[in-house]
Write an enzyme that holds these catalytic residues in place. Structure first.
Site, short mmCIF file in Angstrom:
data_model
loop_
_atom_site.label_atom_id
_atom_site.label_comp_id
_atom_site.label_asym_id
_atom_site.label_seq_id
_atom_site.Cartn_x
_atom_site.Cartn_y
_atom_site.Cartn_z
N GLY A 239 0.82 -1.01 0.11
CA GLY A 239 -0.27 0.52 -0.02
C GLY A 239 0.94 1.72 -0.25
N ARG B 182 18.75 11.19 -3.65
CA ARG B 182 20.25 12.02 -3.61
C ARG B 182 21.63 12.15 -2.73
NH1 ARG B 182 16.10 17.39 -4.74
NH2 ARG B 182 15.76 17.02 -6.58
N ARG C 197 0.80 -4.53 -4.91
CA ARG C 197 1.25 -6.37 -4.14
C ARG C 197 1.27 -7.12 -5.64
NH1 ARG C 197 -0.95 -4.50 0.70
NH2 ARG C 197 -2.17 -2.60 0.44
N GLY D 21 3.88 -6.92 4.79
CA GLY D 21 4.66 -7.79 3.55
C GLY D 21 5.67 -7.50 2.92
N ASP E 281 -0.59 1.97 8.31
CA ASP E 281 -1.02 1.63 9.77
C ASP E 281 -0.10 1.22 11.01
OD1 ASP E 281 -2.95 0.81 7.40
OD2 ASP E 281 -2.61 -1.25 7.95
N ARG F 206 -17.87 15.82 13.13
CA ARG F 206 -18.16 16.00 14.18
C ARG F 206 -19.46 17.48 14.08
NH1 ARG F 206 -17.06 16.41 19.42
NH2 ARG F 206 -15.55 14.98 19.42
N GLU G 208 -16.18 9.30 21.79
CA GLU G 208 -16.23 8.65 22.57
C GLU G 208 -16.19 7.73 22.84
OE1 GLU G 208 -17.90 11.52 21.28
OE2 GLU G 208 -18.50 12.48 23.59
N GLN H 196 -7.36 7.82 2.99
CA GLN H 196 -6.49 8.74 4.20
C GLN H 196 -4.52 7.57 3.18
OE1 GLN H 196 -8.09 5.93 7.68
NE2 GLN H 196 -9.42 5.68 6.17
N ARG H 197 -4.56 7.41 2.61
CA ARG H 197 -3.45 6.81 1.54
C ARG H 197 -3.21 8.03 0.82
NH1 ARG H 197 -4.15 1.22 1.37
NH2 ARG H 197 -3.44 1.64 -1.39
O1 F6P Z 1 -1.44 -1.37 4.75
C1 F6P Z 1 -2.14 -0.55 4.84
C2 F6P Z 1 -4.05 -0.32 4.08
O2 F6P Z 1 -4.61 0.85 4.28
C3 F6P Z 1 -4.58 -0.70 5.09
O3 F6P Z 1 -5.25 -0.33 6.30
C4 F6P Z 1 -5.98 -1.66 4.73
O4 F6P Z 1 -6.38 -2.40 4.97
C5 F6P Z 1 -5.52 -2.00 3.02
O5 F6P Z 1 -4.32 -1.23 2.89
C6 F6P Z 1 -6.20 -1.83 2.22
O6 F6P Z 1 -5.59 -1.99 0.61
P1 F6P Z 1 -5.42 -1.61 -0.75
O7 F6P Z 1 -4.82 -0.60 -0.85
O8 F6P Z 1 -5.06 -3.05 -1.51
O9 F6P Z 1 -6.89 -1.64 -0.68
#
Ligand code: F6P
Length: 323
Positions: free
Chosen positions: A15, A29, A76, A108, A131, A158, A191, A255-256
């Site tokens: 990921g 560099r 992957r 991995g 993660d 919120r 909470e 989030q990525r």
């Molecule tokens: O390993 C990072 C991560 O963002 C995990 O939190 C999530 O489950 C996974 O990768 C999602 O992977 P993919 O890009 O294969 O959907």
């Protein structure tokens, strides 16, 4: 100082994580500064196995620091999970006369690196995953940006949650680890935080929501880690059992991405720089880590086998502050 390192390969795998580009820039560099040739391998191990490799120059990594993702792209690789795939990749590293292979990735990907190292390839691992689920290091590239992205979403949710006096469930990433959830929960004033590392039943969550309502709380924010299952179903069950309007928001791959925070840029730059310095010091098969506030490196196999017990402290603080 050993002068034996003349040519290295570099790949990003698994990921992607914001900050990977900063690490790539630092590696390219620092290597060139020390007269080492760098070969960028596209799409992780897939590119290695298919010969998708190109020499990188200092200008090839201009203007990439602020960009999320990875300019080398990533994948992957299922082939690298086979004995034949690992053997082929090791042979290719020898054929290309790579003195070392630097891998930026998570568990991995670095395990694939460990397999390669057992076939004679000098592998240096750099932890890159949002993660934070590599136990041997206190920091992995991408975590801070991912948490800040989640927090930004939580702040917005919120607003509407409190206007409607609702219960809001925000599902964040983390297949097997609750760090993003714990940090988002504490920094977002949640909470409740539901993570894979600790048991928490639906009944306990519902009881907590009802108790909060009785205490005068107008809304509830529950942060759930992806590894804990179906947030949409949890929202429906909470609404049914409490009568409180409940909505689930799954943040997912949002989030990525994004421009890396200063923390990710600094960590990635230092880890990238240190990977080349480790090679110049003659080190073999290491993982670059951060521990107790300091950057260092440890044996790759030792690092990947290192297990840290779950610590309930962040959860505990979150709960105390949510009374
Ligand atoms: O390993 C990072 C991560 O963002 C995990 O939190 C999530 O489950 C996974 O990768 C999602 O992977 P993919 O890009 O294969 O959907």
């Amino acid at each position: 100082m050993s002068m034996e390192i003349k040519k290295i390969g570099l790949l990003t795998s698994g990921g992607d994580a914001p900050g990977m580009n900063c690490a790539i820039r630092a590696i390219v560099r620092t290597a060139i500064h020390n007269n080492i040739q760098v070969f960028g391998i596209k799409r992780g191990f897939e590119g290695l196995l298919n010969g998708d490799i190109e020499e990188m120059q200092a200008r090839d990594v201009s203007n990439i620091m602020f960009r999320g993702g990875t300019i080398l792209r990533t994948a992957r690789s299922s082939e690298m999970r086979t004995e034949e795939g690992v053997e082929k990749a090791a042979q290719l590293c020898k054929l290309l006369k790579l003195d070392a292979l630097i891998i930026i990735g998570g568990n991995g990907s670095l395990s694939g690196g460990l397999d390669l190292s057992k076939k004679g390839v000098n592998v240096i691992g750099i932890p890159g995953t949002i993660d934070l689920d590599l136990d041997c290091t206190d920091y992995t590239i991408g975590f801070d940006t991912a948490v800040n992205t989640s927090l930004d979403a939580v702040n917005k949710i919120r607003d509407t949650s409190s206007s409607h006096e609702r219960c809001s469930i925000v599902e964040v990433m983390g297949r097997g680890a609750g760090f993003i959830a714990l940090w988002t929960g504490l920094s977002g004033g949640a909470e409740e935080v539901v993570i894979p590392e600790r048991e928490l039943s639906k009944e306990e969550i519902i009881e907590q929501i009802l108790e909060n309502r009785a205490k005068g709380k107008r809304h509830n924010l529950i942060v759930v880690a992806e590894g804990r299952g179906n947030s949409q179903q949890l929202a429906e069950e909470i609404e049914k059992d409490t009568g409180i309007s409940t909505r689930a928001t799954i943040l997912g791959h949002l989030q990525r991405g994004g421009s890396p925070t200063a923390l990710d840029r600094v960590a990635a730059s230092i880890m990238g720089y240190n990977s080349i310095m480790a090679l110049l010091e003659g080190k073999k098969n290491r993982i670059i880590i951060q521990r107790d506030g300091k950057y260092t490196d440890i044996d790759l196999e030792e690092g990947l086998n290192y297990h840290r017990e779950y610590n309930d402290y962040l959860y505990h603080v979150t709960k105390v502050l949510a009374i």
